[in-house]
Design a protein around this motif. Structure first.
Motif, PDB file in Angstrom:
ATOM      1  N   LEU A   1       0.828  -1.209   0.000  1.00 18.03           N
ATOM      2  CA  LEU A   1       0.000   0.000   0.000  1.00 18.03           C
ATOM      3  C   LEU A   1       0.858   1.253   0.000  1.00 18.03           C
ATOM      4  O   LEU A   1       0.559   2.226  -0.699  1.00 18.03           O
ATOM      5  CB  LEU A   1      -0.934   0.004   1.203  1.00 18.03           C
ATOM      6  N   THR A   2       1.932   1.245   0.782  1.00 17.78           N
ATOM      7  CA  THR A   2       2.817   2.404   0.821  1.00 17.78           C
ATOM      8  C   THR A   2       3.413   2.679  -0.551  1.00 17.78           C
ATOM      9  O   THR A   2       3.487   3.825  -0.998  1.00 17.78           O
ATOM     10  CB  THR A   2       3.933   2.193   1.850  1.00 17.78           C
ATOM     11  N   GLY A   3       3.830   1.612  -1.236  1.00 15.23           N
ATOM     12  CA  GLY A   3       4.383   1.787  -2.569  1.00 15.23           C
ATOM     13  C   GLY A   3       3.360   2.314  -3.561  1.00 15.23           C
ATOM     14  O   GLY A   3       3.669   3.172  -4.390  1.00 15.23           O
ATOM     15  N   LEU A   4       2.130   1.834  -3.478  1.00 15.27           N
ATOM     16  CA  LEU A   4       1.085   2.312  -4.380  1.00 15.27           C
ATOM     17  C   LEU A   4       0.764   3.785  -4.151  1.00 15.27           C
ATOM     18  O   LEU A   4       0.474   4.529  -5.086  1.00 15.27           O
ATOM     19  CB  LEU A   4      -0.189   1.479  -4.205  1.00 15.27           C
ATOM     20  N   LEU A   5       0.820   4.211  -2.896  1.00 10.99           N
ATOM     21  CA  LEU A   5       0.401   5.574  -2.553  1.00 10.99           C
ATOM     22  C   LEU A   5       1.499   6.606  -2.723  1.00 10.99           C
ATOM     23  O   LEU A   5       1.219   7.805  -2.740  1.00 10.99           O
ATOM     24  CB  LEU A   5      -0.090   5.594  -1.104  1.00 10.99           C
ATOM     25  N   THR A   6       2.737   6.183  -2.846  1.00 15.52           N
ATOM     26  CA  THR A   6       3.840   7.128  -2.945  1.00 15.52           C
ATOM     27  C   THR A   6       4.011   7.596  -4.384  1.00 15.52           C
ATOM     28  O   THR A   6       4.094   6.773  -5.286  1.00 15.52           O
ATOM     29  CB  THR A   6       5.148   6.472  -2.463  1.00 15.52           C
ATOM     30  N   PRO A   7       4.061   8.905  -4.636  1.00 17.00           N
ATOM     31  CA  PRO A   7       4.257   9.393  -6.005  1.00 17.00           C
ATOM     32  C   PRO A   7       5.580   8.911  -6.585  1.00 17.00           C
ATOM     33  O   PRO A   7       6.609   8.916  -5.909  1.00 17.00           O
ATOM     34  CB  PRO A   7       4.253  10.913  -5.845  1.00 17.00           C
ATOM     35  N   ARG A   8       5.540   8.463  -7.813  1.00 19.80           N
ATOM     36  CA  ARG A   8       6.736   7.971  -8.500  1.00 19.80           C
ATOM     37  C   ARG A   8       6.818   8.597  -9.885  1.00 19.80           C
ATOM     38  O   ARG A   8       5.819   9.047 -10.444  1.00 19.80           O
ATOM     39  CB  ARG A   8       6.694   6.440  -8.648  1.00 19.80           C
TER      40      ARG A   8
ATOM     41  N   THR B   1       9.530  -3.422  -8.591  1.00 21.33           N
ATOM     42  CA  THR B   1      10.768  -2.728  -8.234  1.00 21.33           C
ATOM     43  C   THR B   1      10.488  -1.291  -7.816  1.00 21.33           C
ATOM     44  O   THR B   1      11.131  -0.771  -6.899  1.00 21.33           O
ATOM     45  CB  THR B   1      11.749  -2.737  -9.423  1.00 21.33           C
ATOM     46  N   CYS B   2       9.524  -0.675  -8.456  1.00 20.02           N
ATOM     47  CA  CYS B   2       9.160   0.699  -8.074  1.00 20.02           C
ATOM     48  C   CYS B   2       8.525   0.724  -6.688  1.00 20.02           C
ATOM     49  O   CYS B   2       8.848   1.578  -5.864  1.00 20.02           O
ATOM     50  CB  CYS B   2       8.225   1.282  -9.106  1.00 20.02           C
ATOM     51  N   LEU B   3       7.611  -0.220  -6.412  1.00 26.55           N
ATOM     52  CA  LEU B   3       6.954  -0.248  -5.105  1.00 26.55           C
ATOM     53  C   LEU B   3       7.952  -0.460  -3.982  1.00 26.55           C
ATOM     54  O   LEU B   3       7.772   0.055  -2.871  1.00 26.55           O
ATOM     55  CB  LEU B   3       5.906  -1.365  -5.084  1.00 26.55           C
ATOM     56  N   ALA B   4       8.990  -1.238  -4.257  1.00 28.80           N
ATOM     57  CA  ALA B   4       9.996  -1.512  -3.234  1.00 28.80           C
ATOM     58  C   ALA B   4      11.099  -0.466  -3.201  1.00 28.80           C
ATOM     59  O   ALA B   4      12.012  -0.548  -2.365  1.00 28.80           O
ATOM     60  CB  ALA B   4      10.607  -2.895  -3.467  1.00 28.80           C
ATOM     61  N   GLY B   5      11.067   0.508  -4.108  1.00 26.53           N
ATOM     62  CA  GLY B   5      12.092   1.545  -4.143  1.00 26.53           C
ATOM     63  C   GLY B   5      13.412   1.064  -4.685  1.00 26.53           C
ATOM     64  O   GLY B   5      14.468   1.613  -4.340  1.00 26.53           O
ATOM     65  N   ALA B   6      13.399   0.029  -5.549  1.00 24.35           N
ATOM     66  CA  ALA B   6      14.617  -0.529  -6.125  1.00 24.35           C
ATOM     67  C   ALA B   6      14.800  -0.051  -7.554  1.00 24.35           C
ATOM     68  O   ALA B   6      13.878   0.474  -8.178  1.00 24.35           O
ATOM     69  CB  ALA B   6      14.579  -2.057  -6.073  1.00 24.35           C
ATOM     70  N   GLU B   7      15.999  -0.275  -8.080  1.00 26.02           N
ATOM     71  CA  GLU B   7      16.282   0.096  -9.457  1.00 26.02           C
ATOM     72  C   GLU B   7      15.516  -0.811 -10.417  1.00 26.02           C
ATOM     73  O   GLU B   7      15.331  -1.992 -10.150  1.00 26.02           O
ATOM     74  CB  GLU B   7      17.779  -0.015  -9.729  1.00 26.02           C
ATOM     75  N   PRO B   8      15.076  -0.273 -11.555  1.00 28.49           N
ATOM     76  CA  PRO B   8      14.399  -1.128 -12.538  1.00 28.49           C
ATOM     77  C   PRO B   8      15.326  -2.223 -13.052  1.00 28.49           C
ATOM     78  O   PRO B   8      16.528  -2.017 -13.192  1.00 28.49           O
ATOM     79  CB  PRO B   8      14.024  -0.140 -13.656  1.00 28.49           C
ATOM     80  N   VAL B   9      14.757  -3.366 -13.323  1.00 26.22           N
ATOM     81  CA  VAL B   9      15.426  -4.523 -13.920  1.00 26.22           C
ATOM     82  C   VAL B   9      16.508  -5.069 -12.994  1.00 26.22           C
ATOM     83  O   VAL B   9      16.375  -6.179 -12.451  1.00 26.22           O
ATOM     84  CB  VAL B   9      16.009  -4.205 -15.315  1.00 26.22           C
TER      85      VAL B   9
ATOM     86  N   VAL C   1      11.992  -6.558  -3.113  1.00 25.64           N
ATOM     87  CA  VAL C   1      11.186  -6.850  -4.300  1.00 25.64           C
ATOM     88  C   VAL C   1      10.681  -8.281  -4.256  1.00 25.64           C
ATOM     89  O   VAL C   1       9.523  -8.569  -4.565  1.00 25.64           O
ATOM     90  CB  VAL C   1      12.004  -6.601  -5.579  1.00 25.64           C
ATOM     91  N   GLN C   2      11.545  -9.203  -3.856  1.00 26.66           N
ATOM     92  CA  GLN C   2      11.156 -10.605  -3.783  1.00 26.66           C
ATOM     93  C   GLN C   2      10.073 -10.838  -2.730  1.00 26.66           C
ATOM     94  O   GLN C   2       9.190 -11.679  -2.914  1.00 26.66           O
ATOM     95  CB  GLN C   2      12.385 -11.464  -3.485  1.00 26.66           C
TER      96      GLN C   2
END
Length: 451
Positions: free
Chosen positions: A38-45, A52-60, A68-69
């Motif tokens: 939920l935090t990842g969905l609600l945070t502007p990106r 990877t975005c929801l977890a604040g990690a680099e893409p790919v 992410v896992q």
């Protein structure tokens, strides 16, 4: 009895919301995953809200990151029921006086399609995607949204499985048409205690005789649009389409309206727009029959395509034989369908901000879980928004395309977090609904305890 292990709280007011779902998760990792997702969905990106975005990690390259896992396992492999989560969300909405459904609201039936590559992902197939306005490879989800002039939120959603994915095609026992799914969602909403004045939807559903018959059989009133040129059998000199029926109505100008009734539509920006509505007759449709045909337009003389509605309803006309539902006059019918237009715009845009179509999972269960979590994030936005609403009187104001965006400057963010919710909207229509998803989350992160 085993003591429930405490979980690291979610940022700010999100923790109070997330804690109400804790008993639906049997493990600490599930409760933690629920909060992190939920935090990842609600945070502007600035990019799509993939895992990877929801977890604040680099893409790919960050796909193997432990955070992410964890989210991948929570969404795809962990043991929890998305229907139970959605049921709890609906219970919270019904228990809150600010969001509780009431008989004056409407249930909006709609579907939205999002492009997806490949054929491995469940529900994916080549089909018409309304958002793109063309046939392409993607996923279509049928949604039921409850709404009134003040608030709107999803009740149920069901992905549509294209015929090409079923072994037996249309003869397959598991095949369900979109209208069948829509009628089922409306029935489920009524069974869950969500009161509404009528089911409403655009001509994609209003033109389907079976859909209207299914609603009538279930005892659910409807106000649905039909195409202007939807043909019907009639005598040569009689009207053959709703547009023909509208042109047969008497109109000699605003001072000699004839068959038309003036309707004042007041929008949230305070402006009033004059529309006109009238009862029309087409085949078996008419004010004294079981199905009425109502035309609403901004100009009865020209019937402009973009501002003319052709509506069918089983709500009886005032003064005529009453049916199982209370009668509805022309202003109420215009109001009911007017709510659908606003929901179609704002609801889909907020879903974009919350990453509705950004999932990277394959199974049908994981997709349903993602959709349930997006609905939870959407509901939290309303919960926090209604706790501190903007200084705007929404009473007696109609939702519409011309609603101005609430001023973010009136409630500025602290200088300590200037990076939050400052990026420009991706398109002009995003300004208003983005306020709920982005600005509220900016406050959410600002209130969070220091790491």
């Amino acid at each position: 009895m085993t003591r429930v292990k405490p979980v690291e709280p979610a940022p700010g007011p999100l923790e109070g919301f997330a804690a109400r779902f804790d008993d639906l998760f049997t493990h600490l990792a599930q409760r933690r995953g629920f909060r992190e997702y939920l935090t990842g969905l609600l945070t502007p990106r600035d990019r799509n809200k993939t895992l990877t975005c929801l977890a604040g990690a680099e893409p790919v390259v960050g796909s193997k990151d432990p955070a992410v896992q964890r989210l991948q396992f929570f969404l795809s492999e962990s043991c929890w029921d998305p229907d139970e989560v959605n049921g709890r969300r609906l219970e919270l909405l019904a228990a809150d006086a600010a969001t509780a459904p009431h008989p004056g609201g409407v249930l909006v039936i709609d579907d939205s399609g999002d492009r997806k590559d490949g054929q491995v992902t469940a529900f994916t197939g080549r089909q018409y995607l309304g958002r793109l306005g063309k046939t392409d490879n993607g996923i279509v989800t049928v949604t039921a949204v409850w709404a009134d002039e003040r608030v709107y939120y999803p009740v149920h959603a069901e992905p549509y499985c294209p015929v090409g994915r079923l072994e037996g095609g249309k003869r397959d026992r598991g095949f369900r048409t979109k209208w069948w799914l829509a009628a089922d969602l409306a029935g489920r909403a009524a069974e869950d205690g969500f009161a509404f004045r009528a089911v409403t939807g655009d001509c994609a559903y209003g033109d389907i005789d079976n859909f209207r018959a299914a609603l009538r059989t279930a005892g659910l009133p409807f106000v649905l649009a039909v195409r202007a040129r939807r043909g019907t059998w009639a005598r040569e000199r009689s009207a053959h389409t709703p547009q023909d029926a509208a042109r047969a109505l008497v109109w000699h100008g605003p001072d000699a309206a004839g068959d038309w009734q003036r309707i004042e539509r007041r929008r949230r920006d305070g402006t009033c727009h004059t529309w006109w509505a009238a009862e029309a007759r087409l085949g078996g449709w008419g004010p004294q029959g079981p199905t009425r045909l109502v035309v609403a337009t901004s100009d009865p003389a020209t019937l402009p395509d973009k501002t003319t509605w052709y509506l069918v309803t089983d709500l009886p006309a005032p003064g005529h034989a009453e049916g199982p539902h209370p009668p509805a006059g022309l202003p109420e019918l215009v109001r009911i369908y007017g709510l659908r237009n606003w929901v179609e715009q704002s609801y889909k845009q907020v879903k974009d901000e919350l990453g509705w179509a950004d999932f990277q999972v394959r199974s049908s269960l994981a997709i349903r879980r993602h959709q349930a979590l997006v609905h939870c994030a959407f509901t939290f936005c309303w919960t926090d928004y209604l706790t501190q609403p903007p200084a705007m009187d929404a009473s007696a104001l109609e939702r519409g395309h011309f609603r101005p965006a609430p001023s973010i400057a009136a409630d500025p963010l602290p200088a300590t977090c200037p990076e939050l919710a400052t990026r420009t909207a991706r398109r002009a229509l995003l300004a208003d609904p983005g306020h709920h998803a982005q600005t509220l989350v900016a406050h959410l992160v600002h209130r969070a305890p220091a790491p």
